[in-house]
Write an enzyme that holds these catalytic residues in place. Sequence first.
Site, PDB file in Angstrom:
ATOM      1  N   GLN A 142     -21.409 -12.043  40.745  1.00 11.38           N
ATOM      2  CA  GLN A 142     -22.038 -12.677  39.584  1.00 11.38           C
ATOM      3  C   GLN A 142     -21.784 -11.846  38.333  1.00 11.38           C
ATOM      4  O   GLN A 142     -22.549 -10.951  37.999  1.00 11.38           O
ATOM      5  CB  GLN A 142     -23.543 -12.869  39.804  1.00 11.38           C
ATOM      6  CG  GLN A 142     -24.145 -13.704  38.697  1.00 11.38           C
ATOM      7  CD  GLN A 142     -25.572 -14.105  38.964  1.00 11.38           C
ATOM      8  OE1 GLN A 142     -26.130 -13.863  40.023  1.00 11.38           O
ATOM      9  NE2 GLN A 142     -26.174 -14.727  37.986  1.00 11.38           N
ATOM     10  N   PHE A 143     -20.705 -12.186  37.624  1.00 10.26           N
ATOM     11  CA  PHE A 143     -20.336 -11.423  36.433  1.00 10.26           C
ATOM     12  C   PHE A 143     -21.377 -11.544  35.328  1.00 10.26           C
ATOM     13  O   PHE A 143     -21.474 -10.671  34.460  1.00 10.26           O
ATOM     14  CB  PHE A 143     -18.951 -11.836  35.921  1.00 10.26           C
ATOM     15  CG  PHE A 143     -18.937 -13.104  35.112  1.00 10.26           C
ATOM     16  CD1 PHE A 143     -19.011 -13.054  33.729  1.00 10.26           C
ATOM     17  CD2 PHE A 143     -18.848 -14.341  35.734  1.00 10.26           C
ATOM     18  CE1 PHE A 143     -18.994 -14.217  32.975  1.00 10.26           C
ATOM     19  CE2 PHE A 143     -18.830 -15.504  34.996  1.00 10.26           C
ATOM     20  CZ  PHE A 143     -18.903 -15.447  33.608  1.00 10.26           C
ATOM     21  N   THR A 144     -22.197 -12.588  35.355  1.00 11.14           N
ATOM     22  CA  THR A 144     -23.175 -12.784  34.284  1.00 11.14           C
ATOM     23  C   THR A 144     -24.261 -11.711  34.270  1.00 11.14           C
ATOM     24  O   THR A 144     -25.031 -11.638  33.313  1.00 11.14           O
ATOM     25  CB  THR A 144     -23.821 -14.181  34.362  1.00 11.14           C
ATOM     26  OG1 THR A 144     -24.496 -14.314  35.612  1.00 11.14           O
ATOM     27  CG2 THR A 144     -22.782 -15.277  34.198  1.00 11.14           C
TER      28      THR A 144
END
Length: 150
Positions: free
Chosen positions: A78-80
């Site tokens: 999850q890059f966010t």
Amino acid sequence: MRAVVQRVNSANVDVNGKIIGKIKKGLLVLLGVGKNDTESDAEYLVNKILNLRIFDDNKGKMNLSLLDIKGDILIVSQFTLYGDCRRGRRPSYSDSASPEKAKKLYEYFVEKIRKEYNIKVETGEFGAYMKVNLENDGPVTLLLDSKKVF
């Protein structure tokens, strides 16, 4: 490297209507990789997450780790988690690792657990649009950062 760690009774991840990862009692880990992260960041978080004493013992006290209870782990990229919302209304992801670097460190994190620990490891699909379903237990949700920002 950042992680949102959730104690769950069950969790699964769905890609295009197909469940590709599914666990029972254990941890759901949402994992983000930062642009300055290295394998040592992954190693730090693996050790920290697997040994967090966040499962109840027979007296109802959070005193047992995932390894102690022989629980499962579902790891979802999850890059966010590196979204910076301090300015404006659209998050900036300038602190996120490039997709190539993030995938390499995500896979390193997953493989380290698979090779060194005798627990069930499931994953999402790196870079895919995923639907994550979970039954949070507690709820118990923790935020971890390998740089100890929080």
